[in-house]
Design a protein around this motif. Structure first.
Motif, PDB file in Angstrom:
ATOM      1  N   ARG A   1       8.880 -64.892-134.192  1.00  0.00           N
ATOM      2  CA  ARG A   1       9.942 -64.134-133.494  1.00  0.00           C
ATOM      3  C   ARG A   1      10.003 -62.701-134.002  1.00  0.00           C
ATOM      4  O   ARG A   1      10.240 -61.772-133.233  1.00  0.00           O
ATOM      5  N   LEU A   2       9.772 -62.545-135.309  1.00  0.00           N
ATOM      6  CA  LEU A   2       9.818 -61.206-135.914  1.00  0.00           C
ATOM      7  C   LEU A   2       8.785 -60.277-135.270  1.00  0.00           C
ATOM      8  O   LEU A   2       9.034 -59.084-135.095  1.00  0.00           O
ATOM      9  N   VAL A   3       7.626 -60.848-134.913  1.00  0.00           N
ATOM     10  CA  VAL A   3       6.604 -60.016-134.284  1.00  0.00           C
ATOM     11  C   VAL A   3       6.732 -60.014-132.759  1.00  0.00           C
ATOM     12  O   VAL A   3       5.851 -59.547-132.044  1.00  0.00           O
ATOM     13  N   GLY A   4       7.819 -60.570-132.255  1.00  0.00           N
ATOM     14  CA  GLY A   4       8.143 -60.412-130.841  1.00  0.00           C
ATOM     15  C   GLY A   4       7.801 -61.571-129.929  1.00  0.00           C
ATOM     16  O   GLY A   4       7.889 -61.448-128.716  1.00  0.00           O
ATOM     17  N   GLU A   5       7.425 -62.718-130.517  1.00  0.00           N
ATOM     18  CA  GLU A   5       7.116 -63.866-129.653  1.00  0.00           C
ATOM     19  C   GLU A   5       8.380 -64.641-129.300  1.00  0.00           C
ATOM     20  O   GLU A   5       9.341 -64.643-130.059  1.00  0.00           O
ATOM     21  N   GLN A   6       8.335 -65.281-128.147  1.00  0.00           N
ATOM     22  CA  GLN A   6       9.455 -66.136-127.739  1.00  0.00           C
ATOM     23  C   GLN A   6       9.174 -67.535-128.280  1.00  0.00           C
ATOM     24  O   GLN A   6       8.240 -68.191-127.832  1.00  0.00           O
TER      25      GLN A   6
END
Ligand SMILES: Nc1ncnc2c1ncn2[C@@H]1O[C@H](COP(=O)(O)OP(=O)(O)O)[C@@H](O)[C@H]1O
Ligand SMILES: [Mg+2]
Length: 273
Positions: free
Chosen positions: A245-250
């Motif tokens: 999530r931190l790197v932008g994944e759902q």
């Protein structure tokens, strides 16, 4: 572009160092060149949790004071190619970290690393302030109990007002996300601990992850291994989800990633599906 992420909380003993090591290792496992910096001049335990304490020769303070070059103080992890640690020493005075010194080191690290994870000391004084001052993002580590939530709320106030981004005065802000750690589903369902919803309602920031209370955390720390490297650990899996999530994944939020998936809120209410 490199990102400086501070792992902060206000309160001590909530899991900042554990989380810094786990997130740093998780980012490195995903192929990002990552360094974890120990800002806790008082305690100095990041190097132990990451299993590199015997290799420390020079540290963050030596670099700031000009006694060593940054490259001499950086320790490369022996398991993960992309992971490095910048340790600190506990013996010297707490004023050894200076604002200019920290800036210089971070600027140099930004040239080489994708992610710079800053393990903050407890409190809201100087050390914690320096750890968050140059951050782009913050992981606010909170336990599901009133005193921890209160201290995190105080930290959110500081992130919004006393950081380099806030001081620009153009509406820039440190992006803060909540990492709820040491969560025990049963105790929360019994009312012995706060619920995820209660914590979110008070802090009102996006939820990065929920890390369950797990004996694997102490085991990993005794072995000097970031818990995210333990694939069997529910806490390790929850940290890897949080890193995603931190790197932008759902990634779907699960209270206990070790279990079969059930509805998030059903779990919170302690019901079986
Ligand atoms: N998810 C967890 N489950 C069980 N114990 C945990 C968990 N997270 C942290 N701990 C334990 O809590 C204690 C404090 O953790 P630490 O990361 O050193 O906190 P801080 O850096 O905020 O002071 C340590 O003994 C650690 O092993
Ligand atoms: Mg710590």
């Amino acid at each position: 572009m490199s990102k400086v992420i501070v792992v902060t909380s206000g309160k001590g003993g909530v899991g900042k160092t554990t989380s810094s090591a786990a997130i740093g290792a998780g980012l490195a496992m995903r192929g990002h060149k990552t360094v974890v910096i120990d800002f806790d001049v008082g305690l100095r335990n990041l190097d132990m949790i990451m299993g590199c304490e015997r290799r420390v020769v020079f540290d963050f303070i030596n670099v700031i004071q000009g006694d060593a070059k940054l490259k001499q103080a950086l320790i490369k992890d022996r398991r993960l190619e992309n992971l490095h640690v910048l340790p600190t020493s506990q013996t010297r005075d707490k004023d050894a970290l200076t604002t200019e010194g920290v800036k210089k080191v971070l600027d140099e690290l930004r040239e080489e690393f994708d992610y710079i994870v800053c393990d903050s000391p407890a409190g809201i004084e100087r050390g914690a302030h320096l750890a968050m001052y140059y951050a782009d993002e913050a992981v606010v580590v909170t336990n599901p109990e009133v005193s921890s939530v209160r201290d995190s709320d105080r930290v959110l106030g500081l992130l919004n007002s006393k950081t380099a981004l806030a001081e620009k005065g153009d509406g820039s802000a440190v992006k803060a996300q909540l990492l709820l750690t040491r969560f025990d589903q049963n105790r929360s369902a019994n009312g012995e601990m706060m619920s995820v919803e209660d914590v979110l309602e008070i802090l009102a920031i996006p939820l990065l992850g929920i890390i369950p209370e797990s004996t694997s955390v102490l085991k990993a720390s005794n072995e000097g291994t970031p818990v995210s490297l333990d694939e069997k650990s529910p806490a390790g899996k929850a940290y890897m989800d949080a890193v995603g999530r931190l790197v932008g994944e759902q990634i779907e939020m699960r209270v206990n990633p070790g279990e079969q998936r059930r509805g998030f809120f059903q779990r919170l209410l302690g019901r079986t599906a």
